[in-house]
Design a protein around this motif. Structure first.
Motif, PDB file in Angstrom:
ATOM      1  N   ASN A  47       0.851  -1.195   0.000  1.00 52.33           N
ATOM      2  CA  ASN A  47       0.000   0.000   0.000  1.00 52.33           C
ATOM      3  C   ASN A  47       0.884   1.241   0.000  1.00 52.33           C
ATOM      4  OD1 ASN A  47      -1.684  -2.184   0.906  1.00 52.33           O
ATOM      5  ND2 ASN A  47      -3.185  -0.638   1.474  1.00 52.33           N
ATOM      6  N   ALA A  48       0.418   2.263  -0.712  1.00 52.44           N
ATOM      7  CA  ALA A  48       1.186   3.505  -0.810  1.00 52.44           C
ATOM      8  C   ALA A  48       0.237   4.659  -1.100  1.00 52.44           C
ATOM      9  CB  ALA A  48       2.229   3.392  -1.910  1.00 52.44           C
ATOM     10  N   VAL A  49       0.781   5.848  -0.996  1.00 54.32           N
ATOM     11  CA  VAL A  49       0.082   7.065  -1.398  1.00 54.32           C
ATOM     12  C   VAL A  49       0.883   7.656  -2.553  1.00 54.32           C
ATOM     13  CG1 VAL A  49      -0.652   9.369  -0.699  1.00 54.32           C
ATOM     14  CG2 VAL A  49      -0.785   7.472   0.933  1.00 54.32           C
ATOM     15  N   ALA A  50       0.241   7.805  -3.706  1.00 53.09           N
ATOM     16  CA  ALA A  50       0.885   8.368  -4.897  1.00 53.09           C
ATOM     17  C   ALA A  50       0.373   9.784  -5.106  1.00 53.09           C
ATOM     18  CB  ALA A  50       0.581   7.515  -6.124  1.00 53.09           C
ATOM     19  N   THR A  51       1.302  10.720  -5.288  1.00 50.05           N
ATOM     20  CA  THR A  51       0.927  12.112  -5.535  1.00 50.05           C
ATOM     21  C   THR A  51       1.056  12.391  -7.028  1.00 50.05           C
ATOM     22  OG1 THR A  51       1.754  12.734  -3.356  1.00 50.05           O
ATOM     23  CG2 THR A  51       1.404  14.515  -4.947  1.00 50.05           C
ATOM     24  N   GLY A  54      -0.282  17.102  -7.616  1.00 49.86           N
ATOM     25  CA  GLY A  54      -0.506  17.690  -6.305  1.00 49.86           C
ATOM     26  C   GLY A  54      -1.607  17.021  -5.491  1.00 49.86           C
ATOM     27  N   THR A  55      -2.271  16.014  -6.043  1.00 49.64           N
ATOM     28  CA  THR A  55      -3.342  15.304  -5.353  1.00 49.64           C
ATOM     29  C   THR A  55      -2.855  13.923  -4.945  1.00 49.64           C
ATOM     30  OG1 THR A  55      -5.001  16.482  -6.660  1.00 49.64           O
ATOM     31  CG2 THR A  55      -5.719  14.459  -5.571  1.00 49.64           C
ATOM     32  N   GLU A  56      -3.208  13.495  -3.727  1.00 49.73           N
ATOM     33  CA  GLU A  56      -2.804  12.182  -3.229  1.00 49.73           C
ATOM     34  C   GLU A  56      -3.861  11.131  -3.565  1.00 49.73           C
ATOM     35  OE1 GLU A  56      -2.000  12.609   0.957  1.00 49.73           O
ATOM     36  OE2 GLU A  56       0.035  13.333   0.542  1.00 49.73           O
ATOM     37  N   TYR A  57      -3.384   9.950  -3.992  1.00 49.50           N
ATOM     38  CA  TYR A  57      -4.245   8.826  -4.326  1.00 49.50           C
ATOM     39  C   TYR A  57      -3.752   7.596  -3.583  1.00 49.50           C
ATOM     40  CZ  TYR A  57      -5.659  11.830  -8.171  1.00 49.50           C
ATOM     41  OH  TYR A  57      -6.129  12.884  -8.906  1.00 49.50           O
TER      42      TYR A  57
END
Length: 100
Positions: A47-51, A54-57
């Motif tokens: 699991n990760a947060v991809a920017t 400028g928006t995080e997904y």
């Protein structure tokens, strides 16, 4: 069954594969866990947060698998050709690097 590489090496491979194969505009990937192979032939993922823009997904990525989007909101498609964007990777242990 062959033994997986260390998690940080797999995280790096997953980040590079995600940018190369799915989202060339990704600016940053921050891993929120170490990652694992759940079993029953399922490939290693994390699991990760991809920017992007400028928006995080929220994403679930692996070096050899299509990404998953647990919230149901994938990033927008990249323009073609995508601009050259450096990728900041923040690993699950808090270390980071910039991949050009």
């Amino acid at each position: 069954m062959t033994k997986d590489k260390p998690n940080l090496a797999l995280q790096r491979e997953a980040a590079v594969a995600y940018r190369r194969d799915w989202q060339p505009n990704v600016e940053k990937i921050r891993f929120t866990q170490e990652g694992n192979r759940p079993g029953f032939g399922v490939p290693w993922s994390v699991n990760a947060v991809a920017t992007v823009g400028g928006t995080e997904y929220q994403v679930i990525i692996g070096p050899n698998d299509s990404p998953g989007f647990p919230t149901g909101y994938p990033p927008p498609d990249s323009p073609m050709p995508p601009p050259a964007v450096p990728l900041t990777v923040v690993y699950s242990d808090g270390t980071s690097e910039v991949i050009e």
